[in-house]
Design a protein around this motif. Structure first.
Motif, short mmCIF file in Angstrom:
data_model
loop_
_atom_site.label_atom_id
_atom_site.label_comp_id
_atom_site.label_asym_id
_atom_site.label_seq_id
_atom_site.Cartn_x
_atom_site.Cartn_y
_atom_site.Cartn_z
N ARG A 63 0.84 -1.19 0.00
CA ARG A 63 0.00 0.00 0.00
C ARG A 63 0.88 1.25 0.00
NH1 ARG A 63 -1.81 -1.31 5.37
NH2 ARG A 63 0.00 -2.67 5.17
N SER A 90 -3.63 0.83 -3.07
CA SER A 90 -3.06 -0.50 -2.84
C SER A 90 -2.81 -1.19 -4.18
CB SER A 90 -4.02 -1.35 -2.00
OG SER A 90 -3.67 -2.71 -2.05
N ILE A 307 -6.01 -5.85 0.36
CA ILE A 307 -5.89 -4.50 0.91
C ILE A 307 -6.02 -4.56 2.42
CG2 ILE A 307 -6.60 -3.06 -1.04
CD1 ILE A 307 -9.45 -3.31 -0.06
#
Length: 713
Positions: A63, A90, A307
C-alpha cells in the motif's frame, strides 16, 4: 498413510474451489522510477512503513500513501503508473498467468488520483483495472487518470479523464425493483474515449436509478429494459474542458504535449501557473483516523487479503481532502460552519505591467448574487496599489482569470482613474473585508477579514527598453525594464531577446550578442561581440548601428524589443514571466523609449612607441572599425607625416578595436610630427552611402619629443 490423506485433501480442495488442475500463478513486481516529496509504503499485511527510493521493488498487496505535494511513479511491465499527492492506494493484484489466463494488474484507490499509461496493448486474457469504492475502470491500451474523492456525507465521487484510447467504467445502481420486490443493485457500464471525461457521483447514480424505476413503473420488466441505452443517454461522457482539469492532469499533459490533442495544450503553461498560484481550498477533515486508517466504506471491509486494514501509526499521517459540502445541520455534534476569506491576491489581468484587479478566495463557494456593494473593501498599500472599486464584482475577465459563477473566487477592479501609477506588479497591500459583504451557498455571511496581506500574483512585465551606443566602449548597453524588481540571480538566455528595427535598413529581428545581467528591475545587455578585424565580418555594434538608422533621427533610431519562445525571468517575489516553447513567434514588446546610436565623441586616449618594431599604438576612448562592409574593403585612416622623412609602412585596427597601429619605416627623431584623421568610429562605419556618412574619432597631431609621442592639438 499420512501422505495418502494429504493427497486426498489436496484433490478435494481443488474440486471444491473449482481451481483448474493446470493453473499456476506468479507474482509480478512494480519498480519505483520516480519519487517526489514524502511517500510511505506499507508492505502487505505489515504495520510499519518505509520510504521508497528509485529502484525499489513493490509487490502484490503493498500500500502507498503520498503526502501533500508528493508523488511516486511505478513501472509494471508496459504499464506506467503515477500516483498523485494526498493519495492512498493499494497494489491489490500483480500477477502473471493469473486465473484469467494472462497477466493481471489491479489497483485499489481509496482516495486521491492515479495516472495510468499502458504503452503496449494488453493481450486478450490480460487485465488492467483501477478500482475505487464506487467504480471499476478497465482498459487494454490507453492513457487515463482516475480520481476518487472520499467524503463523510455520502458525496464521494470517481472521476475518469481519458487522454488516449478508450476506458470503461462499471458500477452498481440501486433500483427499487418491480412492484412488491426488494430493492436490487443493477450493474451498469459506461465508457469514455480520448479527450472525454466521466464523473460518477451520487447525482449521476440517482439519475440512472430514477430512469430505470420510471420504466419499471410504466410496466416494463427489468429484463426488457435497455440498460445500455439509458446509460448512454444519462451518463454520456463529456468533452474535456482544459480549464476544469486539475493540476495533476495538466502537468501530465505538459510533460508530453505532442502526444495528445493539440487543443489540450492551448494556454497550458499559463493555466498551470494559475492553478499553482490559486490551488483549490483544502482542509483536513476533523474526526477520527478512520477517514484514512479505518474502513473508508464497504470497499475496505471484510476480506483484506489484497488491501489489509491500514493500522494507525504512532504519529498520524493526515491527508488533505477537498472541503466537502456539509449538509446544514444544527443538531448536537454537527460541524460548526464558518464562511471567511482565506487569501487575497493582486493580479495584472491584461498583462500591461499595471495591477488592475483584486482576487479574493473564500473557504466555500460564494453566492455571487448576495454581494452587497459599497461595504468598504480597503486595500492599504502606501500608494503602491490603486484603491478597490467595490461598487460591483467583476465577472467578465477572460483567460486564466475567467470567473466561474458561484465558485470560491471573486474579483474586484482597482480604480485607476485618478492614479499616477505607471506599473506596479510587485505591489503588496493589506486587505480589510467587512463582514456581510457576501454569503456562501448555504446563506452564511462572511466573517470580517482584518490585516490580511494580499499576495503579489502579478508577473513582471516588460514595460520599457533603452539602447545607448554613444557611451565609451565598456559602457554601451541595451536595457529591458520590467514592472517590478527582478530576481538578480536569474540567468537570462540572450538568444530569446531580439531587436526589430524600424529604420531604413531594418529587416527581420536582430540577434543580440553580449553579456547579460539582472539589476533591480532591469536586464542589462552589454553588446560586446566585436568579430575579428581581419575576417571582413562587421562587428555586432557596427551592424546594429547601421540597422537602427532612421532619417528623422539620424543619431538615434526607432526599434522594438521582441521576446521569443523560451524567454523567462522571475521577480524577487518569485513570480515567473515565461514564454512557452510553443509560443507564437514573435512577441511584440515595447518600443525603445531612447536610442542613441552613434558616438561622435571618441577621443584620443594615449600613444605608445614600440622601439623594436617601429610600431606606434594610438588608443581612443571608443571602438574603431576600418572596414567598409558595403564596399567589402578596408578604408584606412588618413595619416600624413607633417614633419620628417620617414614613411608609414602599414596601418590596422588592433585586436582590442580601440587602437590604431601604425608601422613606421624607422624610429622617429626629435620634432617629427604625424597627423591622423578620418579614423572611423565603430558606431557608424558600416558604409559610405548618403544615410551613413562615417563618424570619425578625434583628429590628432602627434609630435615626438625625443623620448615619446605627445598630443599637439
Amino acid at each position: 498413510m499420512k501422505r495418502i490423506f494429504l493427497a486426498v485433501m489436496v484433490v478435494v480442495l481443488i474440486l471444491i474451489m473449482d481451481v483448474p488442475l493446470g493453473f499456476t500463478s506468479e507474482y509480478k513486481t512494480a519498480s519505483v522510477v520516480e519519487v517526489t516529496g514524502m511517500v510511505s509504503v506499507f508492505k502487505s499485511g505489515g504495520e510499519k512503513s518505509f520510504t521508497p527510493k528509485v529502484g525499489t521493488l513493490l509487490e502484490h498487496g503493498d500500500r502507498i500513501i503520498t503526502r501533500k505535494g508528493a508523488s511516486i511513479a511505478l513501472q509494471i511491465d508496459s504499464q506506467y503508473i503515477k500516483v498523485g499527492e494526498s493519495t492512498y492506494m493499494s497494489l491489490s493484484e500483480l500477477m502473471s498467468e493469473a486465473e484469467s489466463g494472462g497477466d493481471s494488474t489491479n489497483i485499489r484507490l481509496f482516495t486521491g488520483e492515479v495516472w495510468a499509461s499502458i504503452s503496449k496493448p494488453l493481450g486478450i486474457d490480460d487485465l488492467f483495472k483501477i478500482e475505487t469504492p464506487t467504480a471499476v475502470m478497465g482498459a487494454k491500451g490507453t492513457r487515463f487518470v482516475v480520481k476518487y474523492e472520499a467524503s463523510r456525507n455520502e458525496q464521494a465521487s470517481t472521476e475518469l479523464v481519458v487522454l488516449e484510447g478508450r476506458v470503461t467504467m462499471s458500477t452498481q445502481a440501486p433500483v427499487s425493483g418491480e412492484l412488491g420486490t426488494e430493492p436490487v443493485s443493477q450493474e451498469i457500464e459506461m465508457s469514455a474515449n480520448a479527450n472525454e471525461s466521466l464523473l460518477l457521483d451520487p447525482a449521476l447514480i440517482q439519475a440512472i436509478s430514477d430512469e430505470i424505476e420510471k420504466r419499471l413503473k410504466s410496466g416494463e420488466i427489468i429484463d426488457q429494459i435497455n440498460i445500455k441505452e439509458i446509460v448512454e443517454t444519462v451518463a454520456k461522457a463529456h468533452q474535456i474542458e482544459v480549464k476544469s482539469l486539475g493540476l495533476f492532469v495538466l502537468e501530465i499533459i505538459a510533460d508530453e504535449p505532442g502526444a495528445y490533442d493539440p487543443s489540450l495544450g492551448e494556454g497550458l503553461d499559463q493555466l498551470i501557473k494559475q492553478k499553482k498560484l490559486f490551488p483549490p481550498h483544502e482542509e483536513v477533515l476533523p474526526g477520527p483516523d478512520s477517514i484514512l486508517y479505518g474502513p473508508l466504506s464497504e470497499f475496505d471491509q471484510g476480506d483484506h487479503s489484497g488491501i489489509p486494514m491500514m493500522p494507525a501509526p504512532p504519529a498520524p499521517l493526515p491527508i488533505s481532502f477537498r472541503a466537502p459540502t456539509w449538509d446544514f445541520d444544527n443538531s448536537p455534534g454537527a460541524p460548526i460552519l464558518e464562511f471567511y476569506a482565506t487569501s487575497a491576491a493582486t493580479i495584472d489581468a491584461d498583462e500591461d505591467g499595471l495591477v488592475d484587479h483584486l482576487q479574493i478566495t473564500f473557504n466555500n463557494p460564494v453566492d455571487d448574487s448576495t454581494f452587497v456593494p459599497g461595504k468598504g473593501i480597503i486595500l492599504q498599500s502606501n500608494g503602491a496599489l490603486d484603491p478597490v472599486d467595490d461598487s460591483a464584482m467583476v465577472t467578465d475577465l477572460t483567460g486564466v482569470y475567467t470567473d466561474i459563477a458561484d465558485d470560491a473566487v471573486v474579483y474586484f477592479k482597482l480604480d485607476h482613474t485618478a492614479s499616477i501609477i505607471l506599473y506596479n506588479t510587485g505591489g503588496e497591500g493589506v486587505l480589510t473585508l467587512p463582514s456581510g459583504t457576501l454569503k456562501n451557498l448555504e446563506g452564511l455571511s462572511n466573517k470580517v477579514a482584518n490585516n490580511m496581506t494580499s499576495l503579489d500574483h502579478a508577473t513582471p512585465v516588460l514595460v520599457d527598453s533603452e539602447l545607448d551606443l554613444s557611451l565609451p566602449y565598456d559602457e554601451k548597453f541595451i536595457s529591458l525594464k520590467f514592472s517590478e524588481p527582478l530576481d538578480e540571480s536569474s540567468v537570462v538566455d540572450i538568444s530569446t531577446i531580439k531587436l526589430l528595427s524600424l529604420g531604413v535598413y531594418g529587416g527581420g529581428p536582430i540577434d543580440l550578442y553580449g553579456t547579460t545581467s539582472v539589476l533591480g528591475d532591469q536586464i542589462i545587455i552589454r553588446p560586446l561581440e566585436l568579430g575579428s578585424v581581419e575576417d571582413g565580418i562587421p562587428s555586432f555594434i557596427s551592424r546594429l548601428s547601421k540597422n537602427l538608422y532612421f532619417p528623422n533621427n539620424p543619431t538615434g533610431g526607432a526599434a522594438n524589443i521582441r521576446l521569443v519562445s523560451g524567454f523567462s525571468i522571475s521577480s524577487d517575489h518569485g513570480e515567473s514571466y515565461a514564454l512557452p516553447t510553443n509560443h507564437s513567434y514573435p512577441y511584440d514588446g515595447p518600443a525603445l523609449s531612447s536610442i542613441k546610436r552613434v558616438n561622435d565623441t571618441s577621443v584620443f586616449l594615449s600613444v605608445v612607441q614600440d622601439e623594436l618594431t617601429h610600431i606606434i599604438s594610438v588608443t581612443y576612448t571608443d571602438y574603431l572599425e576600418s572596414f567598409n562592409h558595403l564596399a567589402n574593403a578596408y578604408v584606412p585612416a588618413t595619416v600624413s607625416i607633417t614633419t620628417g622623412d620617414f614613411t608609414i609602412v602599414s596601418q590596422k585596427i588592433g585586436s582590442d578595436h580601440k587602437t590604431l597601429e601604425l608601422e613606421l619605416s624607422r624610429l622617429p627623431v626629435l620634432g617629427e610630427e604625424i597627423a591622423i584623421s578620418q579614423l572611423r568610429n565603430i558606431t557608424n562605419s558600416y558604409g559610405d552611402d548618403a544615410d551613413t556618412t562615417p563618424i570619425y574619432a578625434q583628429a590628432v597631431v602627434l609630435r615626438f619629443d625625443g623620448t615619446e609621442w605627445k598630443l599637439v592639438n
